[in-house]
Design a protein around this motif. Structure first.
Motif, mmCIF file in Angstrom:
data_model
loop_
_atom_site.group_PDB
_atom_site.id
_atom_site.type_symbol
_atom_site.label_atom_id
_atom_site.label_comp_id
_atom_site.label_asym_id
_atom_site.label_seq_id
_atom_site.Cartn_x
_atom_site.Cartn_y
_atom_site.Cartn_z
ATOM 1 N N TYR A 1 0.807 -1.332 -0.006
ATOM 2 C CA TYR A 1 0.055 -0.016 0.114
ATOM 3 C C TYR A 1 0.914 1.364 0.043
ATOM 4 O O TYR A 1 1.839 1.374 1.064
ATOM 5 C CB TYR A 1 -0.700 -0.121 1.214
ATOM 6 C CG TYR A 1 -2.045 -0.981 1.273
ATOM 7 C CD1 TYR A 1 -3.311 -0.502 1.266
ATOM 8 C CD2 TYR A 1 -1.909 -2.239 0.922
ATOM 9 C CE1 TYR A 1 -4.558 -1.307 1.432
ATOM 10 C CE2 TYR A 1 -2.952 -3.240 1.043
ATOM 11 C CZ TYR A 1 -4.276 -2.694 1.209
ATOM 12 O OH TYR A 1 -5.285 -3.515 1.082
ATOM 13 N N VAL B 1 -0.943 -0.861 -4.163
ATOM 14 C CA VAL B 1 -2.638 -0.426 -3.817
ATOM 15 C C VAL B 1 -2.070 0.996 -3.653
ATOM 16 O O VAL B 1 -1.345 1.421 -3.033
ATOM 17 C CB VAL B 1 -3.031 -1.080 -2.667
ATOM 18 C CG1 VAL B 1 -4.453 -0.330 -2.454
ATOM 19 C CG2 VAL B 1 -3.296 -2.648 -2.705
ATOM 20 N N ARG C 1 -8.309 2.229 -12.058
ATOM 21 C CA ARG C 1 -9.030 1.117 -11.515
ATOM 22 C C ARG C 1 -9.238 0.164 -12.824
ATOM 23 O O ARG C 1 -9.128 -1.065 -12.658
ATOM 24 C CB ARG C 1 -10.412 1.176 -10.857
ATOM 25 C CG ARG C 1 -9.921 1.655 -9.541
ATOM 26 C CD ARG C 1 -11.607 2.071 -8.853
ATOM 27 N NE ARG C 1 -12.276 1.067 -8.395
ATOM 28 C CZ ARG C 1 -13.394 1.087 -8.027
ATOM 29 N NH1 ARG C 1 -14.626 1.919 -8.473
ATOM 30 N NH2 ARG C 1 -14.182 -0.051 -7.659
ATOM 31 N N GLN D 1 -6.171 -1.276 -7.410
ATOM 32 C CA GLN D 1 -6.811 -1.149 -6.291
ATOM 33 C C GLN D 1 -6.793 0.140 -5.370
ATOM 34 O O GLN D 1 -5.870 0.656 -5.582
ATOM 35 C CB GLN D 1 -6.980 -2.225 -5.375
ATOM 36 C CG GLN D 1 -7.445 -3.593 -5.854
ATOM 37 C CD GLN D 1 -7.482 -4.533 -4.776
ATOM 38 O OE1 GLN D 1 -6.542 -4.647 -3.954
ATOM 39 N NE2 GLN D 1 -8.771 -5.368 -4.698
ATOM 40 N N THR E 1 -13.823 3.246 -5.103
ATOM 41 C CA THR E 1 -12.557 2.612 -4.378
ATOM 42 C C THR E 1 -13.111 1.547 -4.020
ATOM 43 O O THR E 1 -14.057 0.901 -4.315
ATOM 44 C CB THR E 1 -12.519 3.717 -3.000
ATOM 45 O OG1 THR E 1 -13.815 3.529 -2.374
ATOM 46 C CG2 THR E 1 -12.319 5.087 -3.242
ATOM 47 N N ASP E 2 -11.924 0.741 -3.554
ATOM 48 C CA ASP E 2 -12.326 -0.676 -3.262
ATOM 49 C C ASP E 2 -11.773 -1.314 -1.948
ATOM 50 O O ASP E 2 -12.494 -2.171 -1.324
ATOM 51 C CB ASP E 2 -11.163 -1.369 -4.019
ATOM 52 C CG ASP E 2 -11.085 -1.163 -5.512
ATOM 53 O OD1 ASP E 2 -11.976 -1.485 -6.271
ATOM 54 O OD2 ASP E 2 -10.240 -0.261 -5.880
ATOM 55 N N LYS F 1 -17.146 -3.085 0.148
ATOM 56 C CA LYS F 1 -15.785 -2.710 0.046
ATOM 57 C C LYS F 1 -15.025 -3.494 1.170
ATOM 58 O O LYS F 1 -15.525 -3.917 2.232
ATOM 59 C CB LYS F 1 -15.772 -1.270 0.406
ATOM 60 C CG LYS F 1 -16.478 -0.356 -0.540
ATOM 61 C CD LYS F 1 -16.208 -0.589 -2.073
ATOM 62 C CE LYS F 1 -16.856 0.219 -2.705
ATOM 63 N NZ LYS F 1 -16.813 -0.063 -4.291
ATOM 64 N N THR F 2 -13.594 -3.799 1.040
ATOM 65 C CA THR F 2 -12.764 -4.304 1.991
ATOM 66 C C THR F 2 -12.582 -3.267 3.100
ATOM 67 O O THR F 2 -12.319 -2.363 2.988
ATOM 68 C CB THR F 2 -11.434 -4.765 1.268
ATOM 69 O OG1 THR F 2 -11.529 -5.617 0.417
ATOM 70 C CG2 THR F 2 -10.359 -5.271 2.365
#
Length: 443
Positions: free
Chosen positions: A94, A116, A137, A142, A162-163, A189-190
């Motif tokens: 990330y 990410v 995306r 992501q 967004t994800d 979403k996560t």
């Protein structure tokens, strides 16, 4: 930005640290580069990913004076300095990223399969940014929202674009967590619980259906160290000259074999995105083919003026001039001929090579003739001929704050150059300066 070691004035705001010229010089000459990483775990406690964090030295806290520069250094050190495999293994990383870099070439040095894009809480969403996120995306990236702490209408409006959502457990009131988590989960979403510092917080996050977890309770950031990899300016110039003259793979391979430092960084660059091929790339020829000459040229340009100078890159006036001039010429070329990528690439290279004689301490003709540069670029620099020569004149005038617009509308200017109005040129100058500022911290 789940980095509790950051120097901050208050949550969500990076404290700007003053840095003297002497401090910058010491940092630029340091024999090592540093990178922080903090694990992100799944519900079973297994490693899922890392957040990558800027570190100026071996001390385990961030000294961030410029968000874009910090991100650029994180990317450069992960890909070219330490290597994606060494930093991430088979996991994702990330990377904190601001608005400017979301629109910049640096994004495309990262592989969507490995990185990410974690959007800083300071970024404001508008129609232009939403379109850009859609592009990224669709390209496979992501997108994660960072430091979320309340359920607002703004959050609801950006969730579709967004994800992943990272909820800050240090800031979010406990009574607000159930509704906030439920709303994010309802959008599919996560959910990541960040800054989790106690067993009780971990248990609460699990009960609320969070998917991933990050914080002191699991692990503090680890600082990775690698020798600073410096590349010869002469070697980078020869490589860029070959790329600008459309040299074949055999010629590029032969040149790269003479420059092991560049080879190491190139292989790290291509291997950072090679997992999509099901294998790592180990040979130079494979690396050249897989990376593509455009990406190699971008990387070489970013390295070119960073090495061998007496000043840190960001402070070197020659570097500033080369960076902004080349980007300005590329942007102007795209404005004039939107569908002609070859013209834009040639304009970019013309800007870079227009200052080579200063680096080498010789005349433009002598410097370029030794490099065997493509004739259109060589003639543009030495004789100011053709469309590239006209663009270089305009860029040079812009460098000196002279009347560049009058050159675009002069009788001898090529057809179409009248489109470079004073308003357009001013906008291109600002964009070029922003691009250099974003990349000035890359090593």
């Amino acid at each position: 930005m789940s980095d509790p070691f950051s120097a901050r004035s208050k949550p969500g705001h990076v404290k700007v640290l003053a840095q003297s010229a002497q401090d910058a010089q010491v940092a630029a000459e340091a024999p090592f580069v540093y990178l922080g990483r903090q694990p992100i775990l799944d519900r079973s406690g297994a490693l899922n990913a890392y957040e990558l964090l800027f570190r100026a030295g071996a001390h385990n806290y961030a000294e961030v004076s410029d968000d874009a520069q910090a991100t650029a250094q994180v990317v450069a050190r992960t890909i070219g300095g330490i290597g994606v495999s060494a930093v991430l293994g088979h996991h994702r990383g990330y990377v904190n990223i601001g608005r400017d870099l979301l629109f910049d070439d640096i994004v495309h040095l990262m592989s969507p399969e490995r990185f990410v894009l974690e959007i800083l809480e300071t970024v404001s969403f508008d129609a232009q940014l939403v379109r850009r996120l859609g592009e990224l995306r669709r390209a496979g990236f992501q997108v994660a929202l960072d430091d979320v702490s309340e359920l607002t209408e703004g959050l609801r409006s950006v969730l579709p674009h967004t994800d992943i959502v990272k909820i800050d457990f240090l800031v979010t009131p406990r009574e607000a967590l159930p509704k906030l988590a439920a709303a994010v989960r309802a959008e599919g979403k996560t959910l990541i619980a960040e800054k989790v510092e106690t067993r009780e917080d971990f248990a609460l996050a699990r009960d609320l259906g969070f998917h991933l977890f990050q914080g002191y309770f699991f692990a503090r950031p680890q600082v990775l160290t690698a020798p600073r990899n410096r590349s010869s300016r002469q070697a980078l110039l020869r490589l860029l000259a070959l790329l600008a003259s459309d040299a074949g793979i055999i010629e590029l391979e032969a040149e790269l074999k003479l420059n092991p430092n560049v080879v190491v960084q190139l292989l790290r660059l291509v291997n950072s995105s090679a997992f999509g091929l099901g294998r790592n790339i180990a040979s130079l020829r494979e690396a050249i083919i897989a990376t593509g000459t455009r990406q190699i040229a971008r990387w070489a340009q970013l390295l070119l003026y960073a090495d061998g100078g007496d000043l840190p890159w960001r402070s070197d006036p020659l570097v500033q001039l080369a960076g902004t001039r080349s980007r300005f010429m590329e942007l102007a070329a795209r404005w004039l001929r939107p569908s002609d990528e070859d013209f834009a690439d040639a304009a970019f290279m013309t800007g870079i090579f227009s200052l080579v004689h200063v680096v080498l301490g010789t005349t433009p003709a002598e410097a370029l003739d030794k490099l065997g540069l493509a004739s259109q670029i060589r003639d543009a620099i030495v004789e100011h001929s053709g469309a590239l020569g006209a663009l270089l004149k305009i860029a040079s005038a812009a460098d000196e704050r002279a009347d560049s617009a009058s050159l675009a509308t002069a009788m001898e200017a090529p057809d179409g150059f009248e489109a470079l109005t004073p308003e357009v040129l001013a906008e291109l100058n600002l964009s070029a300066a922003a691009w250099f500022g974003a990349h000035a911290g890359m090593e």
